[in-house]
Design an enzyme around this catalytic site. Structure first.
Site, PDB file in Angstrom:
ATOM      1  N   CYS A  11      -3.708  45.811  55.237  1.00  0.00           N
ATOM      2  CA  CYS A  11      -3.199  45.072  54.092  1.00  0.00           C
ATOM      3  C   CYS A  11      -2.206  46.022  53.443  1.00  0.00           C
ATOM      4  O   CYS A  11      -2.565  47.136  53.064  1.00  0.00           O
ATOM      5  CB  CYS A  11      -4.345  44.747  53.131  1.00  0.00           C
ATOM      6  SG  CYS A  11      -3.774  44.336  51.477  1.00  0.00           S
ATOM      7  N   CYS A  49      -5.250  39.240  54.136  1.00  0.00           N
ATOM      8  CA  CYS A  49      -6.236  40.150  53.540  1.00  0.00           C
ATOM      9  C   CYS A  49      -7.342  39.320  52.886  1.00  0.00           C
ATOM     10  O   CYS A  49      -7.044  38.427  52.087  1.00  0.00           O
ATOM     11  CB  CYS A  49      -5.554  41.043  52.509  1.00  0.00           C
ATOM     12  SG  CYS A  49      -6.741  42.000  51.531  1.00  0.00           S
ATOM     13  N   LYS A  56     -37.838  68.792  67.041  1.00  0.00           N
ATOM     14  CA  LYS A  56     -36.582  69.091  66.348  1.00  0.00           C
ATOM     15  C   LYS A  56     -36.579  68.271  65.060  1.00  0.00           C
ATOM     16  O   LYS A  56     -36.365  67.057  65.079  1.00  0.00           O
ATOM     17  CB  LYS A  56     -35.385  68.740  67.227  1.00  0.00           C
ATOM     18  CG  LYS A  56     -34.075  69.170  66.619  1.00  0.00           C
ATOM     19  CD  LYS A  56     -32.973  69.098  67.674  1.00  0.00           C
ATOM     20  CE  LYS A  56     -31.665  69.671  67.137  1.00  0.00           C
ATOM     21  NZ  LYS A  56     -31.127  68.947  66.007  1.00  0.00           N
ATOM     22  N   CYS A  62      -3.738  45.852  46.025  1.00  0.00           N
ATOM     23  CA  CYS A  62      -4.910  45.050  46.415  1.00  0.00           C
ATOM     24  C   CYS A  62      -6.146  45.622  45.702  1.00  0.00           C
ATOM     25  O   CYS A  62      -6.399  46.836  45.771  1.00  0.00           O
ATOM     26  CB  CYS A  62      -5.076  45.137  47.925  1.00  0.00           C
ATOM     27  SG  CYS A  62      -6.620  44.448  48.521  1.00  0.00           S
ATOM     28  N   TYR A 120     -39.720  77.771  61.588  1.00  0.00           N
ATOM     29  CA  TYR A 120     -39.811  77.862  63.054  1.00  0.00           C
ATOM     30  C   TYR A 120     -39.215  79.142  63.628  1.00  0.00           C
ATOM     31  O   TYR A 120     -39.128  79.290  64.831  1.00  0.00           O
ATOM     32  CB  TYR A 120     -39.172  76.648  63.733  1.00  0.00           C
ATOM     33  CG  TYR A 120     -37.806  76.265  63.195  1.00  0.00           C
ATOM     34  CD1 TYR A 120     -36.714  77.100  63.360  1.00  0.00           C
ATOM     35  CD2 TYR A 120     -37.624  75.052  62.542  1.00  0.00           C
ATOM     36  CE1 TYR A 120     -35.477  76.751  62.878  1.00  0.00           C
ATOM     37  CE2 TYR A 120     -36.380  74.688  62.049  1.00  0.00           C
ATOM     38  CZ  TYR A 120     -35.316  75.539  62.219  1.00  0.00           C
ATOM     39  OH  TYR A 120     -34.090  75.190  61.731  1.00  0.00           O
ATOM     40  N   CYS A 169      -6.893  40.024  48.837  1.00  0.00           N
ATOM     41  CA  CYS A 169      -5.719  39.648  48.027  1.00  0.00           C
ATOM     42  C   CYS A 169      -4.795  38.673  48.747  1.00  0.00           C
ATOM     43  O   CYS A 169      -3.726  38.333  48.238  1.00  0.00           O
ATOM     44  CB  CYS A 169      -4.946  40.900  47.617  1.00  0.00           C
ATOM     45  SG  CYS A 169      -4.092  41.671  49.003  1.00  0.00           S
ATOM     46  N   ASP A 224     -35.487  66.653  61.710  1.00  0.00           N
ATOM     47  CA  ASP A 224     -34.181  66.190  61.263  1.00  0.00           C
ATOM     48  C   ASP A 224     -34.059  66.405  59.757  1.00  0.00           C
ATOM     49  O   ASP A 224     -34.354  65.520  58.955  1.00  0.00           O
ATOM     50  CB  ASP A 224     -34.047  64.702  61.614  1.00  0.00           C
ATOM     51  CG  ASP A 224     -32.598  64.291  61.666  1.00  0.00           C
ATOM     52  OD1 ASP A 224     -31.733  65.167  61.544  1.00  0.00           O
ATOM     53  OD2 ASP A 224     -32.337  63.092  61.818  1.00  0.00           O
ATOM     54  N   LYS A 262     -32.307  65.927  73.189  1.00  0.00           N
ATOM     55  CA  LYS A 262     -32.160  64.862  72.200  1.00  0.00           C
ATOM     56  C   LYS A 262     -32.815  63.577  72.686  1.00  0.00           C
ATOM     57  O   LYS A 262     -32.609  63.161  73.817  1.00  0.00           O
ATOM     58  CB  LYS A 262     -30.670  64.599  71.939  1.00  0.00           C
ATOM     59  CG  LYS A 262     -29.945  65.785  71.361  1.00  0.00           C
ATOM     60  CD  LYS A 262     -30.235  65.952  69.896  1.00  0.00           C
ATOM     61  CE  LYS A 262     -29.288  65.088  69.117  1.00  0.00           C
ATOM     62  NZ  LYS A 262     -28.975  65.510  67.812  1.00  0.00           N
ATOM     63  N   GLU A 264     -40.861  72.618  70.721  1.00  0.00           N
ATOM     64  CA  GLU A 264     -41.181  72.271  69.324  1.00  0.00           C
ATOM     65  C   GLU A 264     -40.439  70.996  68.960  1.00  0.00           C
ATOM     66  O   GLU A 264     -39.402  70.706  69.542  1.00  0.00           O
ATOM     67  CB  GLU A 264     -40.657  73.374  68.374  1.00  0.00           C
ATOM     68  CG  GLU A 264     -41.181  74.745  68.665  1.00  0.00           C
ATOM     69  CD  GLU A 264     -40.390  75.834  67.920  1.00  0.00           C
ATOM     70  OE1 GLU A 264     -39.628  75.515  67.000  1.00  0.00           O
ATOM     71  OE2 GLU A 264     -40.545  77.003  68.300  1.00  0.00           O
TER      72      GLU A 264
END
Ligand code: IVH
Length: 673
Positions: A429, A411, A116, A434, A230, A414, A118, A317, A114
Site C-alpha cells: 500500500c 489496501c 535442552k 494509511c 547444568y 485505506c 527452553d 532438536k 540432558e
C-alpha cells in the site's frame, strides 16, 4: 545481648535458607506457608532494628529496592559457547564419529544426555561461597549483569550449602544454567496481562528473557522464574566428568534437572533422546531438544571448540509441535512499511503452551505454492519461532466449492490500489498516510528494541491515533501538553499517565543506534542501525553521506543505502527528524575511543577459524576498541590473530616477523581492555 541477636538472626536465616532449598530446589516443603511467613517477618523485624547486621546474602535481600536503567557489561571469564544442532539419527551418528576421530584411537566415550531447557541462559559467579554476580549470555563473550533480578529467584542460592565442609577447590567459580518459567505459570501470567490490556508474551522463553531484563526487581520477584543449572566452570579444580559435576552442583545446593542420563554408546544416546521426546508433553516446563555432552572432562579438553560451539557437545532438536485446525479466513495485514501480508485466522487450537488463533502465511507466493484456501483443514506448527505457521493442507478434507485464495486489489485499510514491485514477493500500500502504516510506525518506534517506551503499546497507540493525539512519532513527545485530556480517558488515570509521560521522557536517553532503528527506515534493522551509528556517529553525518559512502560500511548493502538516502531526501521525514532533535532525542554517539588500549591504532589481520567468534565478530570487537582490520598481511600489519587451520596468511606473517596472537591471547587482551 548483641551476640544473642546475631545468633537469633543467623538461626532464622538458616531456617529460611533450608526451607527455600526444600521448597524451591527439592520441591519438598517441610513447613507451612504461615510458619515460613512468620520466620521472614521475625527476621525482617530484627534486621530493621539492627541494620548493621544486614548482609547481602540474607534472605530478606532477595528483592532489591533500586531500579536499574542500564545493565552493566560483564566479560565472561570463560566464554559461554552455544551448541551445534542435529535433527536426526544420521547427524547424531556423525557427531559421534567426529568425537571418536578427535580422540586417541580406541578410546571409549561416554555421554551424558540432558533435556535442552527452553529458557534464557545465565552464568552465576560464586566467590568464597557467596553469589557475587549473575550475567546473561550476551554474545557469549560479554553478557549483561542482572544480579539484582536473579537474586529474586528463590531456587538460586545466595550462599552455597555445605559451605564449611566444602571439599572442593571452588573459591571462585561459575555455575551455568537456564532460567525458565513453568508452562502453567506462564499461562497464568499471560492471562493476567490480558486482563490488564498488556501485551502477551509469545512463549515461556520470551517471558523469562523479558523478565530478566526488567528494571524493577520488585516486579521480577513477582514473576514465577525458576532455574536449572547444568554446567560447572572452574579454573581452579580439575573435575572428572559432567556426570560428577552435576552431582557436585546438587551437593552445593543448586537445582539440577533430574532427567539426565549417562550413556555408554551413541545407540544408548539415541534411545535416551527418544525417551525424552516422549516425555516432553508431560513435563511442566518446555524443552526443545536434548543436549548430548561427552562425559569425560579430559576428553572434552582434547576435543576443544570450534566456531563458537564445543566439539564435545551437540543439541538434538525435537520436531516442532504440530496441530490440526480449520483455517476460517485469510486476512491481509498492513505493516508499517505498507507491505500487505496474509494472515490465517484459525479455529483456536491449543499447542505447546498457548492457544493459537492466527498464523502467518508469509506472502502470496507461499499461499499459491501450498495452495492454501479458506475453510481448509490445515496443519500448523510452532517451531523455535515465535509466530506459528501453516505448514500443510489436508487436501482430501477440502470442501467441494473451495476456490484458490487471491490477494486483494486494494489496501484493506485505506482502499488505495496495491502495488507489487517486480523483484519482490510482497504487495504494498503506497499511501504513507494509511492508518495502519501510521499505527505500525508508532508501535515500532515505541517498542522494546527501539525507544523502549514502557506502557505505550498497541492498544494505547490505536486509541491515541483515533483521538487524533498521535500522527507521527514526533507527536509522542508532545503528549505531555495533553496531560489533562489523557487523565480524563477512563482506562488511564493519573498514575498511569504519570508513568507513561515519565517513560516518554526517559526514552530520550536511548542511544543513537536505537533512535536510528526506531525511526523505521525501510531495511534498516537493529543490526544495520548499530553499524551505521558506529560508523557515522551522528544523524547529521549520515544525512550528509552519499549513497556510495553509506554502502561502503561493512555489511551495508545497496538496498539499505538507497533506502537511507531516500528517507532523508523526503521533506516530511526531515521535518519529523528536526522535531525529534528539538525534543532532545539522542542522535549522536560519543566515540568510545579506548584511550591507550592495546588495540588503539593497531592493524589486525584475521585468519583461520576461531572457537569463540566468527571472524566478523572478532573484527567488530577490534574496531570498537579503536583498532583497524585489514584483509592482507603486510609490513604494516601489527598483529595476526590466528585461529585453527590458519593458512598462507600465517606463513606470510611469520616470514615478515609480524606478531602472532592466539585466540586465548586475544581473549585476554579483550578482558583487560
Ligand atoms: S550446555 C558448551 N546444557 O541451549 C555447552 N545448554 O543452544 C553450552 N541449554 O546457550 C550449553 N539446556 O542456553 C547446555 N542442558 C543444557 C541446556 C543448554 C538448555 C541452552 C543454553 C545454550 C543453548 C545452546
Amino acid at each position: 545481648m548483641a551476640d544473642k541477636v546475631e545468633n537469633r538472626i543467623e538461626e532464622l536465616r538458616e531456617k529460611i535458607r533450608e526451607n527455600d532449598y526444600k521448597y524451591y530446589v527439592l520441591a519438598e516443603p517441610s513447613i507451612s506457608d504461615e510458619e515460613y511467613d512468620k520466620l521472614i517477618k521475625d527476621l525482617e523485624k530484627l534486621e530493621v532494628e539492627n541494620p548493621q547486621l544486614v548482609t547481602p546474602d540474607s534472605p530478606t535481600q532477595r528483592v532489591g529496592k533500586d531500579l536499574t536503567k542500564d545493565f552493566k557489561p560483564v566479560v565472561h571469564k570463560v566464554p559461554m559457547l552455544s551448541l551445534a544442532n542435529t535433527y536426526n539419527e544420521e547427524e547424531l551418528f556423525d557427531f559421534d564419529r567426529r568425537v571418536h576421530s578427535g580422540l586417541p584411537e580406541g578410546e571409549k566415550v561416554e555421554y551424558v544426555v540432558e533435556p535442552k531447557i527452553d529458557g534464557a541462559s545465565v552464568s552465576l559467579n560464586y566467590v568464597n561461597g557467596y553469589l557475587k554476580t549473575a550475567a546473561t549470555r550476551g554474545d557469549g563473550i560479554v553478557g549483561e549483569e542482572i544480579t539484582i533480578n536473579v537474586k529474586t529467584i528463590k531456587a538460586v542460592p545466595l550462599r552455597l550449602k555445605n559451605l564449611k565442609s566444602n571439599k572442593y577447590k571452588l573459591k571462585d567459580f561459575e555455575a551455568r544454567g537456564e532460567i525458565f518459567m513453568n508452562v502453567k505459570d506462564f499461562l497464568k501470567l499471560n492471562k493476567e496481562r490480558e486482563e490488564q490490556g498488556e501485551k502477551l508474551f509469545a512463549n515461556p522463553r520470551n517471558s523469562s528473557a523479558g523478565t530478566l531484563k526488567l528494571q524493577d526487581p520488585k516486579i521480577v520477584a513477582k514473576r514465577p522464574l525458576d532455574i536449572f543449572l547444568y554446567m560447572l566452570v572452574s579454573t581452579e579444580e580439575e573435575f572428572e566428568s559432567q556426570y560428577e559435576n552435576l552431582k557436585i552442583l546438587k551437593e552445593l545446593g543448586f537445582k539440577v534437572n533430574p532427567e539426565y542420563i549417562l550413556c555408554k554408546s551413541i545407540d544408548e544416546v539415541l534411545a535416551a533422546c527418544r525417551k525424552l521426546e516422549e516425555k516432553r508433553e508431560s513435563l511442566e516446563y518446555e524443552i526443545d531438544g536434548a543436549v548430548i555432552k561427552v562425559n569425560s572432562i579430559r576428553q572434552q579438553k582434547i576435543l576443544g571448540s570450534i566456531a563458537k560451539a564445543p566439539r564435545w557437545a551437540v543439541a538434538f532438536k525435537f520436531k516442532a509441535k504440530q496441530a490440526f485446525t480449520t483455517l476460517n479466513k485469510i486476512t491481509w495485514q498492513v505493516g508499517r512499511t505498507g507491505s500487505v501480508t496474509p494472515v490465517a485466522e484459525l479455529e483456536p487450537v491449543f499447542l505447546s503452551g498457548s492457544t493459537i488463533s492466527r498464523a502467518t502465511l508469509h506472502n502470496y507466493d507461499e499461499i499459491k505454492r501450498k495452495d492454501i484456501r479458506e475453510k481448509d483443514r490445515v496443519v500448523i506448527e510452532k517451531g523455535g519461532d515465535v509466530i506459528p505457521k501453516v505448514v500443510a493442507v489436508v487436501i482430501n478434507e477440502r470442501p467441494k466449492n473451495s476456490k484458490p485464495a487471491r490477494p486483494p486489489d486494494n489496501c484493506p485499510v485505506c482502499s488505495t490500489p496495491l502495488y507489487k514491485p517486480e523483484n519482490e514477493v510482497a504487495y504494498y500500500c503506497e499511501n504513507s498516510e494509511c492508518p495502519a502504516q501510521i499505527k505500525g510506525r508508532l508501535e515500532h518506534f515505541a517498542a522494546r528494541g527501539a525507544m523502549d517506551i514502557d506502557g505505550l503499546g498497541e492498544a494505547l497507540i490505536d486509541l491515541f491515533v483515533e483521538k487524533g493525539f498521535l500522527h507521527t512519532y514526533a507527536d509522542i513527545y508532545d503528549l505531555k501538553e495533553r496531560r489533562d485530556e489523557l487523565i480524563a480517558i477512563e482506562r488511564l488515570g493519573e498514575k498511569s499517565v504519570y508513568n507513561l509521560l515519565r517513560s516518554i521522557e526517559e526514552s530520550k536517553r536511548q542511544p543513537f543506534e536505537k533512535a536510528l532503528f526506531a525511526i523505521g527506515i525501510r531495511y534498516v534493522g537493529a543490526g544495520a542501525a548499530r553499524k551505521l551509528a558506529d560508523h557515522f556517529l551522528s544523524i547529521d553525518n549520515l544525512m550528509k553521506a552519499s549513497e556510495e559512502e553509506i554502502s561502503k560500511v561493512h555489511e551495508i548493502g545497496p538496498s539499505i543505502s538507497s533506502s537511507v538516502k531516500e528517507f532523508f531526501s523526503t521533506e516530511k521525514n526531515l521535518k519529523i527528524i528536526k522535531r525529534l532533535i528539538d525534543h532532545g532525542l539522542n542522535f549522536k554517539t560519543e566515540k568510545k575511543a579506548a584511550v591507550n588500549s592495546f588495540f588503539t591504532g593497531k592493524t589486525f589481520v584475521l585468519t583461520g577459524t576461531l572457537a569463540n567468534f566468527s571472524r566478523e565478530e572478532a573484527a567488530e570487537k577490534i574496531m570498537s576498541l579503536g583498532g583497524n582490520v585489514s584483509s592482507s598481511v603486510s609490513k604494516k600489519t601489527d598483529y595476526v590473530l590466528a585461529g585453527e587451520s590458519a593458512g598462507s596468511k600465517l606463513d606470510k606473517a611469520k616470514s615478515l616477523g609480524v606478531t602472532i596472537l592466539t585466540e586465548d591471547e586475544f581473549l585476554k587482551q579483550l578482558n583487560e581492555n
